[in-house]
Design a protein around this motif. Sequence first.
Motif, PDB file in Angstrom:
ATOM      1  N   ALA A   1      -0.576 -40.716  -7.487  1.00 24.91           N
ATOM      2  CA  ALA A   1      -0.791 -40.144  -9.070  1.00 24.91           C
ATOM      3  C   ALA A   1      -1.491 -41.062  -9.642  1.00 24.91           C
TER       4      ALA A   1
ATOM      5  N   LEU B   1      -5.324 -40.780  -8.790  1.00 24.77           N
ATOM      6  CA  LEU B   1      -5.914 -39.566  -9.201  1.00 24.77           C
ATOM      7  C   LEU B   1      -6.068 -39.465 -10.898  1.00 24.77           C
ATOM      8  N   GLN B   2      -5.048 -40.356 -11.645  1.00 29.67           N
ATOM      9  CA  GLN B   2      -5.109 -40.330 -12.869  1.00 29.67           C
ATOM     10  C   GLN B   2      -6.433 -41.168 -13.141  1.00 29.67           C
TER      11      GLN B   2
ATOM     12  N   LEU C   1      -9.663 -39.102 -12.975  1.00 26.39           N
ATOM     13  CA  LEU C   1      -9.782 -38.139 -13.866  1.00 26.39           C
ATOM     14  C   LEU C   1     -10.434 -38.974 -15.138  1.00 26.39           C
TER      15      LEU C   1
ATOM     16  N   GLU D   1      -2.822 -33.846  -2.378  1.00 31.83           N
ATOM     17  CA  GLU D   1      -2.647 -33.977  -3.633  1.00 31.83           C
ATOM     18  C   GLU D   1      -4.112 -33.879  -4.339  1.00 31.83           C
TER      19      GLU D   1
ATOM     20  N   PHE E   1      -6.366 -31.814  -8.186  1.00 35.18           N
ATOM     21  CA  PHE E   1      -7.205 -32.465  -9.118  1.00 35.18           C
ATOM     22  C   PHE E   1      -8.776 -32.227  -9.118  1.00 35.18           C
ATOM     23  N   SER E   2      -9.131 -31.540  -8.166  1.00 34.56           N
ATOM     24  CA  SER E   2     -10.405 -31.186  -7.900  1.00 34.56           C
ATOM     25  C   SER E   2     -11.286 -32.517  -7.612  1.00 34.56           C
TER      26      SER E   2
END
Length: 270
Positions: A198, A201-202, A205, A241, A245-246
């Motif tokens: 997570a 991936l954050q 972004l 995952e 989130f693309s």
Amino acid sequence: MDGPFAGEKAGTPCEKAAGAVDGPAFASTGPKGHRQRMRQRVLKRGADSLADYEILEMLLFPGVPRRDTKPQAKALINHFGSLAAVLEAPAESLKKQGVGPLSTRLLTLMPAVADSMAKPEEQVRIVLGSWDALLQYCDVHYARLPAGQMRVLFLDSRNQLLADEQVPDEPETSASQPAASKAQTAKAMEEALRSAVAFLLQRALAVNASAVITIRLTPVTQEPDCQMAADTPFVQMLLKEAPLFSVDVHDRLVLKKGEWRSFRLVGQEW
């Protein structure tokens, strides 16, 4: 009585003495000489040596080739209030104050020039679109980093590097753990893995990344193949995952002193 030459008036002694001086008192006079002196002043001492009206005076030079621009420069600043206000004034307002077409175009262009200079220069980004480029980047940038780190390369849609960051290590699994201990810690390890994925991936972004490459700098005591086995749970969860989130996962590399392993090339998990 006629002077020594026809048509010349006889001068007074003082006038004659003044005329006896070799050459003029100033090398040049009038607008042309003044402009040359101002240019030399800027070259020697920089534009900071000029008052605001003198800066405006020089900006008016191209549009007023044969006339002193100082009176107009001072009049414009008096009317608009400051040099900045003159440069930000609409073209019609400048024309009403007697500014010619060429000078108007030049003065109204100055704010756009200032804005452009204030913008940071676009950074030339590293492109990691091939194996050679990726491995060369790793050789140069990771040679002296501490072993054991996990690095993430965040890429845009053209495989340009947006960021290279260390991320929190995911928990390692070990085949030597007792069965009872594995059963007790399975849930905690899964939660830790999920947290690490997570976070990664954050960050993707946050930097507007469309793809990532994760890299493990293998510890000295670990063999690359064993490290791949230890990293498999993390890779599995990341592949699961990331599409939500693309974010595309290009690969997972394991590096150790010039050796490397690729999850994608060996077909593992991909």
